[in-house]
Design an enzyme around this catalytic site. Structure first.
Site, mmCIF file in Angstrom:
data_model
loop_
_atom_site.group_PDB
_atom_site.id
_atom_site.type_symbol
_atom_site.label_atom_id
_atom_site.label_comp_id
_atom_site.label_asym_id
_atom_site.label_seq_id
_atom_site.Cartn_x
_atom_site.Cartn_y
_atom_site.Cartn_z
ATOM 1 N N ARG A 1 0.710 -1.389 0.025
ATOM 2 C CA ARG A 1 -0.010 0.073 -0.179
ATOM 3 C C ARG A 1 0.949 1.344 0.016
ATOM 4 O O ARG A 1 0.636 2.100 -0.889
ATOM 5 C CB ARG A 1 -0.867 0.082 1.139
ATOM 6 N N THR A 2 1.783 1.372 0.949
ATOM 7 C CA THR A 2 2.367 2.572 1.220
ATOM 8 C C THR A 2 3.323 3.097 0.041
ATOM 9 O O THR A 2 3.259 4.089 -0.558
ATOM 10 C CB THR A 2 3.378 2.460 2.458
ATOM 11 N N HIS B 1 4.861 6.362 11.821
ATOM 12 C CA HIS B 1 4.437 6.092 10.295
ATOM 13 C C HIS B 1 3.737 7.351 9.999
ATOM 14 O O HIS B 1 2.525 7.249 9.859
ATOM 15 C CB HIS B 1 3.870 5.053 10.086
ATOM 16 N N LYS C 1 25.171 -5.198 -0.231
ATOM 17 C CA LYS C 1 26.740 -5.125 -0.277
ATOM 18 C C LYS C 1 27.271 -4.185 0.709
ATOM 19 O O LYS C 1 28.312 -3.858 1.125
ATOM 20 C CB LYS C 1 26.965 -4.100 -1.578
ATOM 21 N N ARG D 1 11.308 3.491 3.643
ATOM 22 C CA ARG D 1 10.801 2.685 4.830
ATOM 23 C C ARG D 1 11.895 1.646 5.082
ATOM 24 O O ARG D 1 12.361 1.154 4.211
ATOM 25 C CB ARG D 1 9.501 1.643 4.466
HETATM 26 C C1 NCD Z 1 0.882 -0.608 8.116
HETATM 27 C C2 NCD Z 1 2.265 -0.658 8.435
HETATM 28 O O1 NCD Z 1 3.114 -0.803 7.504
HETATM 29 O O2 NCD Z 1 2.650 0.045 9.552
HETATM 30 N N1 NCD Z 1 0.547 -0.694 6.710
HETATM 31 C C3 NCD Z 1 0.264 0.386 5.966
HETATM 32 O O3 NCD Z 1 1.015 1.177 6.092
HETATM 33 N N2 NCD Z 1 -0.627 0.490 5.198
HETATM 34 C C4 NCD Z 1 0.191 -1.651 9.107
HETATM 35 C C5 NCD Z 1 0.631 -3.100 9.112
HETATM 36 O O4 NCD Z 1 1.739 -3.403 8.254
HETATM 37 O O5 NCD Z 1 -0.086 -3.859 9.736
#
Ligand code: NCD
Length: 315
Positions: free
Chosen positions: A63-64, A141, A92, A113
């Site tokens: 998603r993100t 987040h 590496k 991330r």
């Molecule tokens: C969440 C995350 O990655 O922290 N998902 C997201 O960002 N859509 C929640 C999760 O992974 O449970």
């Protein structure tokens, strides 16, 4: 007479943590998001034409990552991306700092991330272009927090005075940490935190809420959330457990069903992916906001990119 066009700007250059976000930033961002809703309805525009997003995902994401990348493309920009722990620099043994210095030469904005708390701060400290934290391990987040807040505001017509219940993995769920900090900026809100005793909300957040006079209660009972304005369900974060036996024991802790929601006006949210926290039949109800939440995520990330890449934005 000279006429100056004055556009509201965000207070930050990099978005590393939720704690940086002020109410004024939220107002600016939500105004831009309202414009982005219209842009999206037209299929996009080209305000980011010629700009490049570097999308660096050291931890899996659907998603993100898709949402950041789709947001950039909807605004006419382009994307260079690297995903998965085996992408070359990490494989590496390159440091985060060097990867960011390199990506800063290729792109105009970075989203990253990473599995470690604190990684986003390290990255931003060496980035010569705007940097956005897309999740740092079980820490924070911020963009998910913003899209969750936007969803709450749209679904409930505002934030002030709301009762927000949050259920599931409150210890490791970074989205919980982000959204609760943002909600707590508003007058008269209160929380019900629902979790097994092993997965309670970290004390540092509870202490901060108490200091600001934000009321909360903790319970193991999912029913305590049925009468709230919003019930925010979360997945037990399997990848954060050292002992998988412990995960197996806790994973089915809560399942919300259509029966639980009979006659209830509570808005049901989930950052997704869900495992079995929300039964499929909940989708039939108007309460289910989690797919609308996904679209709001796209809109909020378009608004962020638009503001952070605005040449007049220089906090
Ligand atoms: C969440 C995350 O990655 O922290 N998902 C997201 O960002 N859509 C929640 C999760 O992974 O449970």
């Amino acid at each position: 007479m000279e006429i100056y066009s004055y556009r509201m700007a965000l207070s930050f250059h990099h978005l590393v943590s939720t704690a940086q976000i002020h109410q004024e930033d939220i107002r600016v961002l939500f105004d831009e998001a309202a414009r982005m809703e219209e842009v999206l309805q037209q299929g996009g525009d080209d305000r980011c034409h010629g700009k490049i997003l570097a999308s660096l995902f050291y931890e899996p994401s659907t998603r993100t990552r898709l949402s950041f990348e789709a947001a950039m493309r909807r605004l006419g920009g382009s994307v260079v991306s690297a995903e998965g722990i085996r992408f070359s620099s990490l494989y590496k043994g390159e440091s985060i700092e060097d990867t960011i210095r390199v990506a800063s030469q290729y792109a105009d904005i970075i989203c990253m991330r990473h599995p470690d708390i604190g990684s986003a701060e390290r990255a931003a400290s060496v980035s010569s272009i705007p940097f956005v934290n897309a999740g740092d391990g079980p820490g924070d987040h911020p963009t998910q927090g913003l899209l969750d807040l936007y969803t709450i505001s749209k679904e409930r017509g505002g934030i002030e005075g709301l009762h927000i219940a949050i259920a599931g993995d409150l210890l490791f769920g970074r989205t919980v940490h982000s959204v609760s900090q943002l909600v707590a900026l508003y007058e008269g809100v209160h929380f019900t935190f629902i979790s097994p005793p092993e997965l309670k909300m970290p004390r540092k957040y509870l202490t901060a809420f108490a200091e600001r006079g934000v009321a909360y209660m903790e319970t193991e009972d999912l029913e305590a959330g049925f009468g709230a304005d919003v019930l925010y369900m979360t997945r037990i974060q399997k990848e954060r457990f050292e002992d998988l036996g412990e995960y197996e024991r806790l994973k089915g802790a809560y399942t919300l069903t259509k029966k639980h929601l009979k006659g209830r006006g509570v808005t049901v949210m989930h950052p997704l992916p869900r495992v079995d926290e929300i039964a499929k039949d909940v989708e039939d109800l108007p309460n289910a906001a989690y797919f609308r939440q996904v679209r709001n995520g796209l809109v909020i990330r378009m608004a962020l990119l638009s503001l952070m890449l605005d040449p007049h934005h220089s906090p």
